[in-house]
Design an enzyme around this catalytic site. Structure first.
Site, mmCIF file in Angstrom:
data_model
loop_
_atom_site.group_PDB
_atom_site.id
_atom_site.type_symbol
_atom_site.label_atom_id
_atom_site.label_comp_id
_atom_site.label_asym_id
_atom_site.label_seq_id
_atom_site.Cartn_x
_atom_site.Cartn_y
_atom_site.Cartn_z
ATOM 1 C CG ASP A 44 -2.339 -0.818 1.519
ATOM 2 O OD1 ASP A 44 -1.972 -1.869 0.444
ATOM 3 O OD2 ASP A 44 -3.365 -0.520 2.196
ATOM 4 C CB CYS A 69 -9.425 2.767 3.191
ATOM 5 S SG CYS A 69 -10.097 2.192 2.299
ATOM 6 C CE1 TYR A 100 -7.966 -8.572 4.594
ATOM 7 C CE2 TYR A 100 -9.426 -9.206 3.249
ATOM 8 C CZ TYR A 100 -8.723 -8.373 4.108
ATOM 9 O OH TYR A 100 -10.035 -7.452 4.223
ATOM 10 C CG ASN A 111 -18.397 11.830 1.013
ATOM 11 O OD1 ASN A 111 -17.627 11.908 -0.111
ATOM 12 N ND2 ASN A 111 -19.662 12.374 -0.076
ATOM 13 C CG HIS A 159 -17.518 9.791 -2.685
ATOM 14 N ND1 HIS A 159 -18.400 10.538 -2.952
ATOM 15 C CD2 HIS A 159 -17.699 9.090 -4.063
ATOM 16 C CE1 HIS A 159 -19.657 10.182 -3.197
ATOM 17 N NE2 HIS A 159 -19.238 9.352 -4.362
ATOM 18 C CD GLU A 197 -6.796 -1.333 -0.915
ATOM 19 O OE1 GLU A 197 -6.771 -0.315 -1.586
ATOM 20 O OE2 GLU A 197 -7.335 -1.761 -0.136
#
Length: 234
Positions: A44, A69, A100, A111, A159, A197
């Site tokens: 990342d 994120c 994982y 937002n 978002h 990522e």
């Protein structure tokens, strides 16, 4: 490729990579963090959330390509009264059992209330920076910032996905969420880190660690293994 960790030279190289990563993070610059081959096996791009601007959002959008994120500490998540998303949804599609890990760290997508659609680089940068400011406010005065204050600043859905760090930090979970938050704590930044990522444009898969490291070298971005961060920061 990652330096061999056998012997003094390998250990020194690993320590140097952590030092470079923390120096960059302290300066508000990005770091490429590979978690573990037996976990997600992904690299990342990670920023301290308070340092993100439009250019940083564009950087992650163009050069990483994954989901942008914001990870916040468990204490901040508690102050915001943020649920884990899987617990907040009542739908038969909910299945929080990723291969994982024991569970995902996703909470609400938000937002900032002074954004428009929320998806532009400027809007996402505003939301991210304001999340960092709210996290810093909790860190300064845990009782002084609650869910009502959070709701006055942010709306859901949105978002920017918020991630809740594990209550025990790296001792409880070693995902990019916790790795980013551990770096933030180590440099005295707000308990909020942005993670995105890195994907491979040719295959569509996660970018291979060797390719991520080569990219980081070309761009002058520190590359660090999650295992080295865990060893140094716990």
């Amino acid at each position: 490729m990652r330096a061999d960790t056998d012997g003094d030279d390998g250990a020194s190289a690993d320590a140097d990579s952590v030092t470079r990563a923390l120096e960059a993070f302290r300066a508000g610059d990005p770091v490429c963090v590979h978690d573990f081959a037996d976990r997600e096996g992904e690299t990342d791009i990670v920023y301290p959330a308070g340092a993100v601007d439009e250019a940083a959002v564009a950087h992650m959008r163009n050069d990483a390509g994954g989901l942008i994120c914001v990870a916040v500490s468990d204490a901040v998540g508690d102050a915001f009264d943020l649920p884990f998303l899987a617990d907040a949804l009542d739908h038969p599609a909910v299945d929080d059992d990723p291969d994982y890990d024991d569970r995902s760290s996703f909470s609400l997508p938000v937002n900032h209330r002074e954004t428009f659609t929320g998806i532009t680089d400027a809007d996402r940068a505003r939301t991210i920076v304001e999340l960092a400011g709210a996290a810093a406010a909790v860190d300064d005065d845990p009782a002084g910032y609650g869910p009502e204050a959070f709701a006055s600043e942010f709306r859901a859905p949105g978002h920017v996905h918020v991630l809740r760090g594990d209550r025990d930090g790296l001792a409880g979970r070693t995902g990019h969420t916790e790795l980013g938050l551990a770096m933030a704590e180590a440099v005295g930044a707000a308990p909020a880190a942005v993670v995105c990522e890195m994907l491979d444009d040719e295959t569509g898969d996660a970018l291979a660690p060797a390719d991520a490291e080569a990219y980081a070298h070309r761009r002058g971005i520190p590359y660090v293994e999650g295992s080295d961060l865990v060893e140094s920061l716990t």
